[in-house]
Write a protein that holds these residues in place. Structure first.
Motif, PDB file in Angstrom:
ATOM      1  N   THR A  98       0.832   8.766   8.838  1.00  0.00           N
ATOM      2  CA  THR A  98      -0.251   8.068   8.138  1.00  0.00           C
ATOM      3  C   THR A  98      -0.851   7.023   9.076  1.00  0.00           C
ATOM      4  O   THR A  98      -2.081   6.892   9.180  1.00  0.00           O
ATOM      5  CB  THR A  98       0.261   7.400   6.850  1.00  0.00           C
ATOM      6  OG1 THR A  98       0.752   8.409   5.957  1.00  0.00           O
ATOM      7  CG2 THR A  98      -0.861   6.634   6.148  1.00  0.00           C
TER       8      THR A  98
ATOM      9  N   MET B 221      -6.560   8.706  -2.581  1.00  0.00           N
ATOM     10  CA  MET B 221      -6.348   9.524  -1.385  1.00  0.00           C
ATOM     11  C   MET B 221      -4.929  10.082  -1.314  1.00  0.00           C
ATOM     12  O   MET B 221      -4.707  11.138  -0.722  1.00  0.00           O
ATOM     13  CB  MET B 221      -6.663   8.712  -0.120  1.00  0.00           C
ATOM     14  CG  MET B 221      -8.124   8.356   0.046  1.00  0.00           C
ATOM     15  SD  MET B 221      -9.207   9.814   0.014  1.00  0.00           S
ATOM     16  CE  MET B 221     -10.825   9.039   0.126  1.00  0.00           C
TER      17      MET B 221
ATOM     18  N   ALA C 149      -4.653  14.028  -0.690  1.00  0.00           N
ATOM     19  CA  ALA C 149      -4.016  14.518   0.539  1.00  0.00           C
ATOM     20  C   ALA C 149      -2.854  15.445   0.229  1.00  0.00           C
ATOM     21  O   ALA C 149      -2.714  16.517   0.836  1.00  0.00           O
ATOM     22  CB  ALA C 149      -3.546  13.336   1.395  1.00  0.00           C
TER      23      ALA C 149
ATOM     24  N   GLU D  63      -4.183  18.879  -1.408  1.00  0.00           N
ATOM     25  CA  GLU D  63      -4.861  19.757  -0.455  1.00  0.00           C
ATOM     26  C   GLU D  63      -3.896  20.337   0.568  1.00  0.00           C
ATOM     27  O   GLU D  63      -4.015  21.499   0.958  1.00  0.00           O
ATOM     28  CB  GLU D  63      -5.999  19.004   0.230  1.00  0.00           C
ATOM     29  CG  GLU D  63      -7.161  18.711  -0.708  1.00  0.00           C
ATOM     30  CD  GLU D  63      -8.347  18.063  -0.010  1.00  0.00           C
ATOM     31  OE1 GLU D  63      -8.423  18.126   1.242  1.00  0.00           O
ATOM     32  OE2 GLU D  63      -9.186  17.477  -0.711  1.00  0.00           O
ATOM     33  N   GLU D  64      -2.933  19.528   1.003  1.00  0.00           N
ATOM     34  CA  GLU D  64      -1.978  20.045   1.991  1.00  0.00           C
ATOM     35  C   GLU D  64      -1.002  21.054   1.381  1.00  0.00           C
ATOM     36  O   GLU D  64      -0.607  22.014   2.039  1.00  0.00           O
ATOM     37  CB  GLU D  64      -1.223  18.899   2.656  1.00  0.00           C
ATOM     38  CG  GLU D  64      -2.094  18.044   3.562  1.00  0.00           C
ATOM     39  CD  GLU D  64      -2.916  18.879   4.524  1.00  0.00           C
ATOM     40  OE1 GLU D  64      -2.332  19.713   5.244  1.00  0.00           O
ATOM     41  OE2 GLU D  64      -4.153  18.723   4.531  1.00  0.00           O
TER      42      GLU D  64
ATOM     43  N   ILE E  60       0.275  15.863   5.747  1.00  0.00           N
ATOM     44  CA  ILE E  60      -0.028  14.974   4.619  1.00  0.00           C
ATOM     45  C   ILE E  60      -0.325  13.558   5.129  1.00  0.00           C
ATOM     46  O   ILE E  60      -1.301  12.924   4.715  1.00  0.00           O
ATOM     47  CB  ILE E  60       1.129  14.960   3.597  1.00  0.00           C
ATOM     48  CG1 ILE E  60       1.186  16.275   2.818  1.00  0.00           C
ATOM     49  CG2 ILE E  60       0.973  13.785   2.614  1.00  0.00           C
ATOM     50  CD1 ILE E  60       2.422  16.427   1.944  1.00  0.00           C
TER      51      ILE E  60
ATOM     52  N   HIS F  74      -3.684  13.424   7.066  1.00  0.00           N
ATOM     53  CA  HIS F  74      -4.776  13.588   6.103  1.00  0.00           C
ATOM     54  C   HIS F  74      -4.993  12.289   5.317  1.00  0.00           C
ATOM     55  O   HIS F  74      -6.123  11.801   5.178  1.00  0.00           O
ATOM     56  CB  HIS F  74      -4.417  14.732   5.157  1.00  0.00           C
ATOM     57  CG  HIS F  74      -5.550  15.270   4.364  1.00  0.00           C
ATOM     58  ND1 HIS F  74      -5.593  16.576   3.914  1.00  0.00           N
ATOM     59  CD2 HIS F  74      -6.686  14.694   3.903  1.00  0.00           C
ATOM     60  CE1 HIS F  74      -6.704  16.767   3.230  1.00  0.00           C
ATOM     61  NE2 HIS F  74      -7.385  15.635   3.193  1.00  0.00           N
ATOM     62  N   LEU F  75      -3.910  11.722   4.820  1.00  0.00           N
ATOM     63  CA  LEU F  75      -3.987  10.486   4.055  1.00  0.00           C
ATOM     64  C   LEU F  75      -4.520   9.342   4.911  1.00  0.00           C
ATOM     65  O   LEU F  75      -5.423   8.599   4.489  1.00  0.00           O
ATOM     66  CB  LEU F  75      -2.602  10.128   3.508  1.00  0.00           C
ATOM     67  CG  LEU F  75      -2.444   8.752   2.857  1.00  0.00           C
ATOM     68  CD1 LEU F  75      -3.386   8.594   1.672  1.00  0.00           C
ATOM     69  CD2 LEU F  75      -0.993   8.533   2.431  1.00  0.00           C
TER      70      LEU F  75
ATOM     71  N   ASN G 160      -8.401   9.846   5.824  1.00  0.00           N
ATOM     72  CA  ASN G 160      -9.302   9.660   4.690  1.00  0.00           C
ATOM     73  C   ASN G 160      -9.292   8.231   4.165  1.00  0.00           C
ATOM     74  O   ASN G 160     -10.335   7.688   3.765  1.00  0.00           O
ATOM     75  CB  ASN G 160      -8.939  10.625   3.558  1.00  0.00           C
ATOM     76  CG  ASN G 160      -9.475  12.018   3.791  1.00  0.00           C
ATOM     77  OD1 ASN G 160     -10.012  12.318   4.858  1.00  0.00           O
ATOM     78  ND2 ASN G 160      -9.321  12.886   2.814  1.00  0.00           N
TER      79      ASN G 160
END
Length: 266
Positions: free
Chosen positions: A74, A112, A116, A119-120, A188, A191-192, A195
């Motif tokens: 992250t 988010m 995240a 979607e993952e 994850i 992505h988190l 975003n």
């Protein structure tokens, strides 16, 4: 059949997560609570259904890796976006118009989390992983990347260029991150972090969505090729280059550690 079942289940998880997060987004406390709950629920469903269908330990979401990998990546996702937006600003594609809200930043972080994870689980946990088993890593990267980009065509400010950019930078990078580590906590986290930084810190548009809420109020300026225009920084050539570099590093690590699948497993 297994792929179809998982795509349907985690497609429902994604839609449900988006609906819950949309309702909760107006308040930082509810956004954080519901974001965490939808993420936890999605992970529980993933562990249960994979365990039932595949009869194996679900090592890709091992609890022992949750804290170290999720925190580390992250932070890496935040750092990567900060570097990207810094270069975009250097070339005149981003300006700060003022302060937003600390509470809006927290609410964005909550929404988010759910997005995240959902979607993952769908794109890397189900689609990428199962396509890779049958057709190998390269095909799985291409298929999951293209479909991940296509998903973002449904966003209000979406463009074909933006969807292609998402496929090239995020779809490939997140698939490569899973390939290199065989852990879903890594994509994850990336992505988190990306975003959250994009909307929650710098107040820019995320993948053509509307209503950014963050610590800063940012604006796209200058050439759309540099700023990303209405699609947000993810439509910028700078973001594509950043994603390409990260993808290459992950794939090199995967190759060195023998983590590529070159043909269908029997």
């Amino acid at each position: 059949m297994r792929l179809l079942v998982m795509l349907v289940v985690f497609g429902i998880v994604l839609v449900a997560s988006a609906a819950v997060n949309a309702v909760a987004a107006g308040n930082f406390a509810t956004a954080l609570i519901f974001g965490a709950l939808t993420a936890a629920g999605g992970l529980w469903v993933y562990r249960w259904i994979v365990g039932k269908l595949e009869q194996r330990p679900v090592t890709e979401i091992a609890a022992a890796n949750l804290r170290p990998q999720l925190l580390r990546f992250t932070a890496a996702g935040i750092a990567l976006f900060m570097l990207t937006i810094g270069v975009i600003a250097l070339f005149g594609g981003y300006t700060i118009e003022g302060w937003g809200s600390f509470w809006a930043m927290l609410a964005t972080f909550g929404t988010m989390i759910g997005a995240a994870v959902a979607e993952e689980l769908l794109f890397r946990g189900a689609l990428f992983r199962l396509v890779e088993e049958w057709l190998g890593t390269w095909v799985a990267l291409a298929v999951s990347g293209v479909l991940f980009g296509a998903l973002h065509l449904f966003n209000p400010g979406a463009t074909l260029w933006g969807a292609l950019a998402i496929a090239a930078e995020a779809g490939l990078m997140l698939g490569a991150a899973y390939t290199a580590t065989r852990s879903l906590w890594v994509p994850i986290g990336l992505h988190l972090g990306w975003n959250f930084a994009e909307s929650g810190l710098f107040g820019t548009v995320v993948s053509g969505t509307t209503g950014t809420h963050g610590l800063l109020r940012g604006a796209a300026t200058g050439s759309d090729l540099i700023s990303g225009g209405t699609f947000g920084p993810e439509g910028s050539v700078i973001a594509i280059l950043a994603g390409a570099v990260a993808t290459a590093l992950f794939l090199r690590h995967a190759a060195r550690n023998g983590r590529f699948v070159h043909r269908a497993r029997r």
